[in-house]
Design a protein around this motif. Structure first.
Motif, PDB file in Angstrom:
ATOM      1  N   GLU A  34     -24.495  62.358   2.153  1.00 12.86           N
ATOM      2  CA  GLU A  34     -25.382  61.683   1.201  1.00 12.86           C
ATOM      3  C   GLU A  34     -25.255  60.164   1.320  1.00 12.86           C
ATOM      4  O   GLU A  34     -26.256  59.455   1.251  1.00 12.86           O
ATOM      5  CB  GLU A  34     -25.055  62.145  -0.224  1.00 12.86           C
ATOM      6  N   GLN A  35     -24.044  59.689   1.529  1.00 15.73           N
ATOM      7  CA  GLN A  35     -23.846  58.251   1.724  1.00 15.73           C
ATOM      8  C   GLN A  35     -24.575  57.783   2.979  1.00 15.73           C
ATOM      9  O   GLN A  35     -25.214  56.727   2.972  1.00 15.73           O
ATOM     10  CB  GLN A  35     -22.352  57.931   1.822  1.00 15.73           C
ATOM     11  N   GLN A  36     -24.504  58.573   4.047  1.00 15.32           N
ATOM     12  CA  GLN A  36     -25.184  58.238   5.296  1.00 15.32           C
ATOM     13  C   GLN A  36     -26.698  58.235   5.106  1.00 15.32           C
ATOM     14  O   GLN A  36     -27.401  57.383   5.649  1.00 15.32           O
ATOM     15  CB  GLN A  36     -24.787  59.215   6.403  1.00 15.32           C
ATOM     16  N   GLU A  37     -27.208  59.193   4.315  1.00 18.27           N
ATOM     17  CA  GLU A  37     -28.643  59.254   4.065  1.00 18.27           C
ATOM     18  C   GLU A  37     -29.125  58.023   3.298  1.00 18.27           C
ATOM     19  O   GLU A  37     -30.199  57.487   3.579  1.00 18.27           O
ATOM     20  CB  GLU A  37     -28.988  60.537   3.309  1.00 18.27           C
ATOM     21  N   ILE A  42     -31.918  52.637   3.667  1.00 17.83           N
ATOM     22  CA  ILE A  42     -31.926  51.169   3.664  1.00 17.83           C
ATOM     23  C   ILE A  42     -32.289  50.642   5.050  1.00 17.83           C
ATOM     24  O   ILE A  42     -33.079  49.701   5.183  1.00 17.83           O
ATOM     25  CB  ILE A  42     -30.576  50.611   3.170  1.00 17.83           C
ATOM     26  N   ARG A  43     -31.748  51.268   6.089  1.00 18.19           N
ATOM     27  CA  ARG A  43     -32.106  50.867   7.463  1.00 18.19           C
ATOM     28  C   ARG A  43     -33.599  51.078   7.720  1.00 18.19           C
ATOM     29  O   ARG A  43     -34.251  50.251   8.366  1.00 18.19           O
ATOM     30  CB  ARG A  43     -31.283  51.662   8.470  1.00 18.19           C
ATOM     31  N   ILE A  44     -34.123  52.184   7.215  1.00 19.57           N
ATOM     32  CA  ILE A  44     -35.551  52.462   7.363  1.00 19.57           C
ATOM     33  C   ILE A  44     -36.371  51.368   6.688  1.00 19.57           C
ATOM     34  O   ILE A  44     -37.312  50.833   7.280  1.00 19.57           O
ATOM     35  CB  ILE A  44     -35.905  53.860   6.803  1.00 19.57           C
ATOM     36  N   LEU A  61     -32.791  55.813  14.796  1.00 22.47           N
ATOM     37  CA  LEU A  61     -31.801  56.272  13.828  1.00 22.47           C
ATOM     38  C   LEU A  61     -31.427  57.741  14.001  1.00 22.47           C
ATOM     39  O   LEU A  61     -30.481  58.216  13.368  1.00 22.47           O
ATOM     40  CB  LEU A  61     -32.319  56.042  12.401  1.00 22.47           C
ATOM     41  N   GLY A  62     -32.177  58.444  14.835  1.00 19.58           N
ATOM     42  CA  GLY A  62     -31.896  59.858  15.029  1.00 19.58           C
ATOM     43  C   GLY A  62     -32.230  60.704  13.819  1.00 19.58           C
ATOM     44  O   GLY A  62     -31.531  61.677  13.512  1.00 19.58           O
TER      45      GLY A  62
END
Length: 91
Positions: A34-37, A42-44, A61-62
């Motif tokens: 969930e932290q990665q998502e 934010i990167r998106i 981002l894969g």
């Protein structure tokens, strides 16, 4: 009277002066996935704001194109400029 736990979280975060406390709270609340998502969302936002295409973001981002599309819709519905400014300062 019942208090909405989500609003309690928001109030707590708004009053929290220490970023280490916020980080510890997020580690307790969210799985690593969930932290990665959240980080990917934010990167998106950042890549979309820089004009990168959704397909390129998906590949970079894969993540699936649907994930990028949801991020694009969220970005259209909400002002994330302050978040992006903070993200870019910390990059």
């Amino acid at each position: 009277m019942s208090t909405n736990p989500y609003h309690s979280l928001l109030q707590h975060l708004a009053n929290c002066p220490d970023s280490a406390d916020i980080e510890a709270l997020f580690r307790a609340l969210l799985t690593e996935k969930e932290q990665q998502e959240i980080a990917n969302r934010i990167r998106i936002f950042d890549l979309l704001a820089r004009g990168v295409t959704q397909r390129e973001i998906s590949e970079q981002l894969g993540v699936g194109i649907a994930t990028v599309s949801r991020g694009a819709k969220a970005m259209q519905a909400h002002d994330v400029s302050t978040l992006l400014a903070t993200h870019r300062e910390n990059a």
